[in-house]
Scaffold this motif. Structure first.
Motif: not given
Length: 133
Positions: A31-39, A63-71, A119-128
């Protein structure tokens, strides 16, 4: 008769309450973990003629699909809030009087700051939500 059935119903529900309120089972490997992290909401002053004319508040997330980066992202919340607030303040200082914020310019500007801070690409910024007072 109906009253007795109705009165015996609440104790049965009270006994079943803890079983119904139990936490869901932990996610399995497939199962996939939630990818979205609210700032946290960050804001900046809109200054005209050497005084504050308004405040812009921005609600956003990543929106962070990579689990290591999400942590790693929650550990960077203080830096993200500071850097994004500073970048938003820079944008509002160059905003023309009476002009509305242009999200087509603001979004890539903040996305670039997120990439630098993380420090790396992979976290997509989303304006709510954008609020101007």
């Amino acid at each position: 008769m109906l009253r007795r059935a109705f009165l015996s119903l609440p104790p049965a529900l009270l006994l079943a309450g803890p079983a119904l309120a139990a936490a869901p089972p932990p996610a399995k490997g497939g199962e996939q973990q939630p990818r979205f992290i609210s700032l946290p909401v960050f804001s900046a002053n809109i200054i005209r003629s050497n005084r504050t004319r308004g405040v812009i508040s921005l609600e956003s997330g990543l929106d962070v699909p990579d689990p290591k980066l999400r942590a790693r992202i929650p550990l960077l919340f203080p830096r993200l809030r500071s850097d994004l607030g500073r970048r938003l303040s820079y944008y509002t200082s160059n905003l023309a009087p009476g002009a509305r914020p242009d999200l087509d310019i603001l979004s890539p500007l903040l996305q670039k700051q997120v990439d630098v801070t993380v420090g790396q690409a992979g976290a997509r910024f989303v304006i709510l939500n954008v609020l101007i007072n």
